[in-house]
Design a protein around this motif. Structure first.
Motif, PDB file in Angstrom:
ATOM      1  N   THR A 144       5.913  -4.746  -7.293  1.00  0.00           N
ATOM      2  CA  THR A 144       5.700  -3.475  -6.569  1.00  0.00           C
ATOM      3  C   THR A 144       4.279  -3.310  -6.001  1.00  0.00           C
ATOM      4  N   LYS A 147       3.980  -5.575  -3.099  1.00  0.00           N
ATOM      5  CA  LYS A 147       4.762  -5.140  -1.926  1.00  0.00           C
ATOM      6  C   LYS A 147       3.981  -4.100  -1.128  1.00  0.00           C
ATOM      7  N   ILE A 151       2.593  -4.629   2.746  1.00  0.00           N
ATOM      8  CA  ILE A 151       2.856  -3.707   3.871  1.00  0.00           C
ATOM      9  C   ILE A 151       1.538  -3.181   4.436  1.00  0.00           C
ATOM     10  N   VAL A 186      10.963  10.095  -0.488  1.00  0.00           N
ATOM     11  CA  VAL A 186      11.420   8.765  -0.916  1.00  0.00           C
ATOM     12  C   VAL A 186      11.635   8.666  -2.434  1.00  0.00           C
ATOM     13  N   GLY A 331      11.319  -7.230   5.166  1.00  0.00           N
ATOM     14  CA  GLY A 331      11.575  -6.008   5.929  1.00  0.00           C
ATOM     15  C   GLY A 331      10.388  -5.615   6.789  1.00  0.00           C
ATOM     16  N   GLN A 351      20.389  -4.968   3.935  1.00  0.00           N
ATOM     17  CA  GLN A 351      19.042  -4.667   3.470  1.00  0.00           C
ATOM     18  C   GLN A 351      18.216  -5.949   3.481  1.00  0.00           C
ATOM     19  N   GLY A 353      15.537  -8.774   2.604  1.00  0.00           N
ATOM     20  CA  GLY A 353      15.021  -9.171   1.291  1.00  0.00           C
ATOM     21  C   GLY A 353      15.636 -10.482   0.859  1.00  0.00           C
ATOM     22  N   LEU A 452       7.679   0.947   8.678  1.00  0.00           N
ATOM     23  CA  LEU A 452       7.048   0.512   7.426  1.00  0.00           C
ATOM     24  C   LEU A 452       6.578   1.677   6.555  1.00  0.00           C
ATOM     25  N   ASP A 455       8.540   2.539   3.136  1.00  0.00           N
ATOM     26  CA  ASP A 455       8.339   1.508   2.096  1.00  0.00           C
ATOM     27  C   ASP A 455       6.911   1.565   1.560  1.00  0.00           C
ATOM     28  N   GLN A 458       6.765   4.496  -0.760  1.00  0.00           N
ATOM     29  CA  GLN A 458       7.548   4.269  -1.970  1.00  0.00           C
ATOM     30  C   GLN A 458       6.834   3.319  -2.946  1.00  0.00           C
ATOM     31  N   TYR A 459       6.347   2.187  -2.423  1.00  0.00           N
ATOM     32  CA  TYR A 459       5.702   1.202  -3.308  1.00  0.00           C
ATOM     33  C   TYR A 459       4.368   1.717  -3.836  1.00  0.00           C
ATOM     34  N   ARG A 462       5.288   4.345  -6.500  1.00  0.00           N
ATOM     35  CA  ARG A 462       5.922   3.701  -7.650  1.00  0.00           C
ATOM     36  C   ARG A 462       4.873   2.940  -8.475  1.00  0.00           C
TER      37      ARG A 462
END
Lengths: 504, 173
Positions: A144, A147, A151, A186, A331, A351, A353, A452, A455, A458-459, A462
């Motif tokens: 995570t 990721k 991005i 999200v 993605g 999706q 990935g 983007l 995501d 979210q990452y 998270r």
């Protein structure tokens, strides 16, 4: 082994008359849009997006791939014949191609552009097929925090690629991220920025944004510029009278360019394609400059160098394969075309990935095959069959063209949800993108920020939530640290130590 | 300074000013978001607030660049002859056409469902052909082109892709 079988299955899928027809139609659409100055393959795929609601995923992706490949190649047509690149990636080709055109060797220049595009496209597609499983394994290692950093790296590179307009690139990217935050959060089931309206609770759909940014804004921009009709001189008109065999480059010329130049340019193009936001223009420019640096005849450059055409065209078509890698595995779209292809995937419930290769390779493999076949067979075949008529493409009346685009764009927006609200959103984004373009803000970064943004959020949240809000996790996680270091390296070389643009 | 350069500078400041206002509204709304459960610092308003602050920073650089843009030299402006000025005025990009297209498009969207695809699209295409100055002297040709474009895309959407397009929904009982 299973991977190879599925890839071969992708080629057999192209044998279906329906899928084959979509590939050929896509290729012709891409050739048309790529060769008409002002129209691009991005616009072609953007207009295709609403239609994909009514198409199966395989024909839709096959069509996207062939549009991408042909659009990249077709930019060389008007670049050579009338010195106006049909696509920005053909800028280098116009320098050499038009010089050859003036010497009466326009057909030969188009032949070299097609050969370079063919070799580059094939190499790019083969590398895509060969390296996608490797990329999938690598992507499984990223956690995570990594990721998020990946991005962030993509967004930073996209912004700093704008060279003279980094601040404007940042504004457009942030605008895209802000638009993406409209709707359900999200992480939590709450609506944000809906301003009390129910229609905004579900957020902004990607389609009206794409249609507005690339189609509606284009119509407004063309109306604003009030271009005079393109005039074609007598020499160019004579291209229609030449024999088809004049398009074939001679063996002597090909040997002089050398297989190494083709392959090196294709490799440069492929790896530039992997970089987010770099695109075909940078691929063509870098490989052109490299070919000139290593050339035995550097003085020919600018006066009609076939080697220059080969290098630029090999690179920009090879870029097509490279651009798919980050989009499919992470993605993260490498360029606007793959950003829209990502939209097609999402619309069809796929999706991106590493699991895409395990579970839905049968749907992706025909797209790989389409890239390869488009480059290997359709590029030379199109030149041979339609080459003499290429010049006439630019004679098509713009009024008819833009009226058709407007109808496809607006009715297409309606088709997605059967709601005029989507049409209105497309118009609103079109107006916004028009003013951004008018003031030289890069609209591509707006789209990439929009894609983007969710995501990234979210990452980030998270990763921070898992570490009690402590951001040190981004430095202690090796994969995250790697991407942060990469971001710093790119920032250093592209911004701090960027080569100064010579002032006139 | 010429009226052209003043207008250009004003335009280069107006857009970031608009974005500044939008960002402020966005930030104010972001600060009012109430999370459903506590996530600490990184709640639903975290990224919007961060994006707003970064936007302010980016807009600062955009404003700075716009205000630092070099002014045109006086002698260059004075040397422009009247004839050149007239030519420039004729060829200069104009906002009039895009504004008209936006109005026509807005109208098309507003009546699309009520009037139906065939009539709305025919009129819309006709208006676009007029605005893009296609054969302004030949009305009949423009009507024919409008009918053909409307028909071709009806076949594409309704027949080939089997999309249900509105047909006089609002006007029929």
């Amino acid at each position: 082994m299973n991977f190879i079988v599925e890839i071969l299955g992708g080629f057999s899928a192209l044998a279906s008359p329906e899928v084959l027809a979509y590939m050929i139609v896509g290729f012709l659409i891409g050739t048309f849009f790529g060769s008409v100055p002002g129209l691009t393959s991005v616009l072609a795929i953007a207009l295709l997006l609403p239609i994909t609601y009514s198409l199966d995923v395989v024909p839709a992706l096959v069509m996207c791939a062939s549009i991408f490949m042909s659009g990249m190649y077709a930019g060389s047509i008007t670049a050579t014949t009338i010195n106006i690149p049909g696509a920005p990636s053909s800028m280098m080709t116009s320098i050499e191609g038009y010089a050859l055109m003036k010497k009466g060797k326009g057909a030969n220049a188009l032949g070299h552009a097609a050969l370079g595009s063919m070799i580059g496209g094939v190499v790019g597609a083969l590398l895509l097929i060969a390296l996608t499983p490797v990329a999938a394994k690598v992507s499984l290692l990223i956690q995570t925090p990594g990721k998020f950093s990946l991005i962030l790296f993509a967004l930073v590179v996209i912004v700093i690629s704008q060279r003279d307009a980094i601040a404007k690139g940042m504004v457009a990217t942030l605008l895209g991220i802000m638009i993406a935050t409209i709707g359900i959060d999200v992480m939590q089931p709450i609506a944000r920025f809906n301003f009390g309206t129910e229609t905004l609770v579900e957020g902004i759909d990607m389609m009206p944004l794409i249609i507005g940014t690339f189609a509606i804004s284009e119509i407004l921009y063309q109306a604003y510029q009030r271009h005079d009709p393109i005039t074609i001189d007598a020499d160019t008109r004579n291209l229609a009278a030449i024999r088809r065999r004049d398009f074939l480059p001679s063996w002597h010329e090909i040997r002089e360019i050398g297989l190494f130049t083709y392959l090196k340019s294709a490799l440069i193009g492929y790896f530039i394609g992997i970089l987010p936001g770099a695109g075909g223009s940078m691929a063509a420019f870098v490989s052109y400059a490299e070919a000139m640096r290593k050339s035995k005849k550097p003085k020919e450059y600018g006066k009609g160098s076939r080697e220059g055409i080969a290098a630029a065209e090999s690179a920009n078509n090879s870029m097509c394969g490279g651009a798919f890698v980050p989009m499919l595995m992470f993605g993260i779209p490498g360029d606007p075309t793959t950003a829209i292809v990502l939209g097609v995937l999402v619309i069809n419930g796929l999706q991106p990935g590493p699991r895409l290769l395990d579970t839905q390779l049968d749907l992706i493999a025909p797209m790989f095959a389409s890239l390869l076949i488009s480059a290997l067979i359709l590029i030379p075949l199109t030149l041979f069959l339609l080459g003499p008529y290429f010049v006439k493409i630019v004679s098509i009346r713009k009024a008819l063209l833009y009226s058709c685009i407007a109808v496809v764009a607006l009715v297409g927006s309606y088709v997605a949800t059967y709601s005029p609200f989507q049409m209105m959103l497309a118009l609103v984004f079109g107006i916004l993108a028009f003013f951004l373009r008018k003031q030289k803000y890069p609209t591509v970064t707006l789209l990439l920020g929009f894609i983007l943004g969710p995501d990234l959020e979210q990452y980030l949240r998270r990763a921070l939530s898992l570490n009690d809000g402590n951001p040190i996790t981004f430095v202690t996680s090796p994969d995250s640290l790697f991407f942060l270091a990469l971001t710093a390296i790119f920032f250093y070389f592209m911004v701090i130590r960027a080569p100064k643009t010579p002032k006139a | 300074m010429s009226s052209v350069s003043i207008a250009a500078r004003r335009e280069s400041v107006l857009l970031p000013l608009f974005l500044l206002i939008i960002t402020t509204i966005y930030l104010a709304t972001a600060l009012q978001i109430t999370p459903q459960f506590d996530e600490g610092l990184v709640g639903p308003s975290f990224v919007p607030v961060l994006a707003s602050l970064l936007m302010y920073l980016a807009l600062f650089f955009v404003f700075r660049d716009a205000l630092k843009a070099p002014k045109p030299a006086l002698e260059t402006l004075e040397s422009a002859s009247e004839g050149e000025a007239e030519t420039e005025a004729e060829e200069k990009p104009s906002l009039a056409a895009p504004i008209k297209i936006v109005c026509v498009t807005g109208l098309y969207i507003a009546v699309f469902k009520t009037v139906g695809y065939p009539i709305a699209t025919f009129l819309y295409v006709y208006a676009l052909l007029y605005l893009f100055k296609l054969e302004n002297a030949r009305q009949v040709r423009r009507i024919i082109y409008s009918a053909i474009i409307t028909g071709v895309f009806y076949v594409l959407f309704a027949v080939i892709f089997q999309v249900r397009l509105p047909l006089l929904e609002g006007l029929l009982p």
